[in-house]
Design a protein around this motif. Structure first.
Motif, PDB file in Angstrom:
ATOM      1  N   ILE A 190      36.278  82.019  33.444  1.00 36.24           N
ATOM      2  CA  ILE A 190      35.124  82.421  32.653  1.00 36.24           C
ATOM      3  C   ILE A 190      34.117  81.275  32.550  1.00 36.24           C
ATOM      4  O   ILE A 190      32.921  81.490  32.418  1.00 36.24           O
ATOM      5  CB  ILE A 190      35.554  82.891  31.245  1.00 36.24           C
ATOM      6  CG1 ILE A 190      34.421  83.630  30.552  1.00 36.24           C
ATOM      7  CG2 ILE A 190      36.053  81.733  30.392  1.00 36.24           C
ATOM      8  CD1 ILE A 190      34.825  84.301  29.264  1.00 36.24           C
ATOM      9  N   SER A 191      34.616  80.033  32.635  1.00 42.05           N
ATOM     10  CA  SER A 191      33.734  78.868  32.596  1.00 42.05           C
ATOM     11  C   SER A 191      33.231  78.512  33.988  1.00 42.05           C
ATOM     12  O   SER A 191      32.031  78.354  34.208  1.00 42.05           O
ATOM     13  CB  SER A 191      34.462  77.669  31.982  1.00 42.05           C
ATOM     14  OG  SER A 191      33.642  76.524  31.995  1.00 42.05           O
ATOM     15  N   SER A 192      34.152  78.406  34.939  1.00 47.33           N
ATOM     16  CA  SER A 192      33.767  77.977  36.283  1.00 47.33           C
ATOM     17  C   SER A 192      32.955  79.031  37.032  1.00 47.33           C
ATOM     18  O   SER A 192      32.061  78.705  37.807  1.00 47.33           O
ATOM     19  CB  SER A 192      35.011  77.611  37.092  1.00 47.33           C
ATOM     20  OG  SER A 192      35.889  78.725  37.199  1.00 47.33           O
ATOM     21  N   LYS A 193      33.268  80.308  36.780  1.00 46.78           N
ATOM     22  CA  LYS A 193      32.594  81.376  37.517  1.00 46.78           C
ATOM     23  C   LYS A 193      31.382  81.934  36.790  1.00 46.78           C
ATOM     24  O   LYS A 193      30.358  82.251  37.393  1.00 46.78           O
ATOM     25  CB  LYS A 193      33.586  82.518  37.791  1.00 46.78           C
ATOM     26  CG  LYS A 193      33.024  83.614  38.686  1.00 46.78           C
ATOM     27  CD  LYS A 193      34.111  84.577  39.105  1.00 46.78           C
ATOM     28  CE  LYS A 193      33.576  85.613  40.074  1.00 46.78           C
ATOM     29  NZ  LYS A 193      34.639  86.503  40.579  1.00 46.78           N
ATOM     30  N   TYR A 194      31.491  82.061  35.441  1.00 42.54           N
ATOM     31  CA  TYR A 194      30.415  82.683  34.673  1.00 42.54           C
ATOM     32  C   TYR A 194      29.643  81.696  33.796  1.00 42.54           C
ATOM     33  O   TYR A 194      28.685  82.078  33.129  1.00 42.54           O
ATOM     34  CB  TYR A 194      30.993  83.796  33.790  1.00 42.54           C
ATOM     35  CG  TYR A 194      31.619  84.920  34.585  1.00 42.54           C
ATOM     36  CD1 TYR A 194      30.820  85.865  35.226  1.00 42.54           C
ATOM     37  CD2 TYR A 194      33.002  85.032  34.709  1.00 42.54           C
ATOM     38  CE1 TYR A 194      31.389  86.897  35.961  1.00 42.54           C
ATOM     39  CE2 TYR A 194      33.580  86.064  35.436  1.00 42.54           C
ATOM     40  CZ  TYR A 194      32.768  86.997  36.063  1.00 42.54           C
ATOM     41  OH  TYR A 194      33.333  88.010  36.789  1.00 42.54           O
ATOM     42  N   GLY A 195      30.091  80.438  33.767  1.00 39.91           N
ATOM     43  CA  GLY A 195      29.370  79.427  33.005  1.00 39.91           C
ATOM     44  C   GLY A 195      29.467  79.601  31.509  1.00 39.91           C
ATOM     45  O   GLY A 195      28.598  79.116  30.769  1.00 39.91           O
ATOM     46  N   LYS A 196      30.513  80.277  31.028  1.00 41.51           N
ATOM     47  CA  LYS A 196      30.658  80.515  29.599  1.00 41.51           C
ATOM     48  C   LYS A 196      31.667  79.555  28.985  1.00 41.51           C
ATOM     49  O   LYS A 196      32.785  79.406  29.480  1.00 41.51           O
ATOM     50  CB  LYS A 196      31.109  81.951  29.320  1.00 41.51           C
ATOM     51  CG  LYS A 196      31.290  82.230  27.823  1.00 41.51           C
ATOM     52  CD  LYS A 196      31.539  83.683  27.539  1.00 41.51           C
ATOM     53  CE  LYS A 196      31.761  83.897  26.051  1.00 41.51           C
ATOM     54  NZ  LYS A 196      30.605  83.447  25.239  1.00 41.51           N
ATOM     55  N   ASP A 197      31.288  78.896  27.891  1.00 46.96           N
ATOM     56  CA  ASP A 197      32.182  78.015  27.153  1.00 46.96           C
ATOM     57  C   ASP A 197      33.012  78.860  26.202  1.00 46.96           C
ATOM     58  O   ASP A 197      32.496  79.391  25.219  1.00 46.96           O
ATOM     59  CB  ASP A 197      31.357  76.985  26.380  1.00 46.96           C
ATOM     60  CG  ASP A 197      32.229  75.956  25.687  1.00 46.96           C
ATOM     61  OD1 ASP A 197      33.399  75.829  26.077  1.00 46.96           O
ATOM     62  OD2 ASP A 197      31.746  75.293  24.751  1.00 46.96           O
ATOM     63  N   PHE A 198      34.306  79.009  26.505  1.00 52.14           N
ATOM     64  CA  PHE A 198      35.186  79.863  25.706  1.00 52.14           C
ATOM     65  C   PHE A 198      36.079  79.029  24.808  1.00 52.14           C
ATOM     66  O   PHE A 198      36.826  78.175  25.281  1.00 52.14           O
ATOM     67  CB  PHE A 198      36.046  80.743  26.618  1.00 52.14           C
ATOM     68  CG  PHE A 198      36.997  81.639  25.875  1.00 52.14           C
ATOM     69  CD1 PHE A 198      36.549  82.823  25.300  1.00 52.14           C
ATOM     70  CD2 PHE A 198      38.342  81.298  25.739  1.00 52.14           C
ATOM     71  CE1 PHE A 198      37.423  83.657  24.607  1.00 52.14           C
ATOM     72  CE2 PHE A 198      39.219  82.122  25.056  1.00 52.14           C
ATOM     73  CZ  PHE A 198      38.753  83.303  24.485  1.00 52.14           C
ATOM     74  N   LYS A 199      36.013  79.265  23.501  1.00 53.26           N
ATOM     75  CA  LYS A 199      36.850  78.577  22.524  1.00 53.26           C
ATOM     76  C   LYS A 199      37.488  79.621  21.605  1.00 53.26           C
ATOM     77  O   LYS A 199      36.777  80.331  20.891  1.00 53.26           O
ATOM     78  CB  LYS A 199      36.026  77.603  21.686  1.00 53.26           C
ATOM     79  CG  LYS A 199      35.392  76.471  22.484  1.00 53.26           C
ATOM     80  CD  LYS A 199      34.569  75.569  21.572  1.00 53.26           C
ATOM     81  CE  LYS A 199      33.921  74.447  22.360  1.00 53.26           C
ATOM     82  NZ  LYS A 199      33.086  73.589  21.472  1.00 53.26           N
ATOM     83  N   PRO A 200      38.815  79.748  21.614  1.00 55.91           N
ATOM     84  CA  PRO A 200      39.477  80.736  20.757  1.00 55.91           C
ATOM     85  C   PRO A 200      39.100  80.634  19.287  1.00 55.91           C
ATOM     86  O   PRO A 200      39.022  81.644  18.596  1.00 55.91           O
ATOM     87  CB  PRO A 200      40.969  80.432  20.977  1.00 55.91           C
ATOM     88  CG  PRO A 200      41.034  79.897  22.362  1.00 55.91           C
ATOM     89  CD  PRO A 200      39.785  79.056  22.502  1.00 55.91           C
ATOM     90  N   SER A 201      38.857  79.428  18.788  1.00 54.42           N
ATOM     91  CA  SER A 201      38.518  79.272  17.368  1.00 54.42           C
ATOM     92  C   SER A 201      37.217  79.973  17.011  1.00 54.42           C
ATOM     93  O   SER A 201      37.008  80.370  15.865  1.00 54.42           O
ATOM     94  CB  SER A 201      38.423  77.791  17.001  1.00 54.42           C
ATOM     95  OG  SER A 201      37.441  77.138  17.783  1.00 54.42           O
ATOM     96  N   ASP A 202      36.317  80.161  18.012  1.00 51.50           N
ATOM     97  CA  ASP A 202      35.043  80.841  17.749  1.00 51.50           C
ATOM     98  C   ASP A 202      35.213  82.333  17.512  1.00 51.50           C
ATOM     99  O   ASP A 202      34.274  83.013  17.089  1.00 51.50           O
ATOM    100  CB  ASP A 202      34.069  80.641  18.917  1.00 51.50           C
ATOM    101  CG  ASP A 202      33.576  79.210  19.012  1.00 51.50           C
ATOM    102  OD1 ASP A 202      33.768  78.455  18.041  1.00 51.50           O
ATOM    103  OD2 ASP A 202      33.000  78.849  20.055  1.00 51.50           O
TER     104      ASP A 202
END
Length: 307
Positions: free
Chosen positions: A120-132
């Motif tokens: 999701i980060s490498s392909k779509y450029g999205k910073d994913f954080k479970p705490s969010d």
């Protein structure tokens, strides 16, 4: 985009969304589009921006993560099987690969020690954080950085009648520029059809959770309530907001805070409400123009059904 192409691809996406829990044959999907099976995949990728298989996998994983967050009574195995995975092991591996975190880490962010950069980060450029994903943690960690003087929230259950609407989808999901472009076109259309700006009742269909789905992949559709005598033609579409009970959350604050308000419905209010969300996207009814006022004032609507 050619209208017939869009209609055919929209039909395919609707079929996929309805059958995420089932095995989906790519040949079967191609037949639904009525394009040649030899060329369908290239057409889909060209219009949607990702391959059919990537789209199906991403949507299954996003749906599953939302269930991990908001349906804590369901086991990981149950969520895996309900979303088309053959086992909890395959499911956990896929979740880890895509999001960089395991299902248990997503459900318990405080236990995270190490994580990888998921697709999701490498392909779509999205910073994913479970705490969010959890409003209570957002409150504890971020609230002291946000000025909430102009924020006022209140929630109630309302019975709404069905409403006929003219719609126009954002071409790039939740990207602000794309959203405003859709609204400007739709508002001008409404004025041309005799609906004055200050009399327009505006709703947005917000299909996806931007904490899970890349912003440009989130599905967002602007809509304005119209009368029975108003005709709708391409590029606009006719739709309906169905009759029923809705949880309505009044919100006034900065655009950055809206996701916290939305998630709070699911985490703080729904579990003790006696209701669960019906199979209909979240609605945002706008009460002002954020570009002029500098803040958002709106009502967030979630269609309900009895548990």
């Amino acid at each position: 985009m050619n209208k017939k192409y869009k209609v055919r691809i929209d039909r395919v996406i609707q079929y996929i969304e309805t059958n995420l829990a089932n095995s989906i044959s790519l040949t079967e999907v191609a037949k639904i589009s009525h394009f040649s099976v030899y060329h369908f995949h290239r057409i889909f990728t060209g219009i949607v921006g990702e391959t059919v298989n990537d789209y199906i996998v991403r949507r299954r994983l996003e749906r599953a993560v939302n269930l991990l967050i908001f349906k804590t009574e369901l086991s990981v195995t149950q969520i895996a099987l309900d979303n088309g995975f053959s086992s909890s092991a395959n499911f956990s591996k896929s979740i880890k690969l895509h999001f960089g975190f395991s299902p248990s880490e997503i459900r318990n962010p405080e236990k995270i020690k190490n994580s990888k950069i998921g697709k999701i980060s490498s392909k779509y450029g999205k910073d994913f954080k479970p705490s969010d994903l959890y409003p209570s943690r957002i409150t504890n960690e971020v609230m002291n950085k946000i000025n909430l003087e102009d924020t006022n929230m209140n929630i109630e259950v309302r019975e709404l009648d069905s409403q006929r609407v003219c719609t126009l989808a954002s071409e790039r999901g939740y990207e602000p520029e794309a959203i405003y472009q859709a609204w400007d076109k739709l508002i001008d259309w409404a004025v041309f059809n005799g609906i004055k700006q200050d009399e327009q009742k505006r709703f947005a269909f917000a299909f996806d959770n931007p904490t899970v789905t890349p912003v440009d992949k989130c599905r967002y559709t602007a809509s304005i309530v119209i009368g029975e005598d108003v005709q709708v033609k391409s590029p606009f579409s006719l739709s309906e907001i169905p009759k029923g009970k809705y949880a309505v959350l009044y919100f006034k604050g900065s655009p950055e805070e809206t996701i916290k308000a939305q998630l709070s419905i699911y985490s703080d209010w729904l579990p003790n409400s006696g209701f669960e969300p019906d199979d209909f996207p979240m609605l945002e009814r706008y009460l002002n123009d954020a570009r002029i006022d500098g803040y958002v004032e709106m009502e967030i609507h979630v269609k309900l059904k009895e548990i």
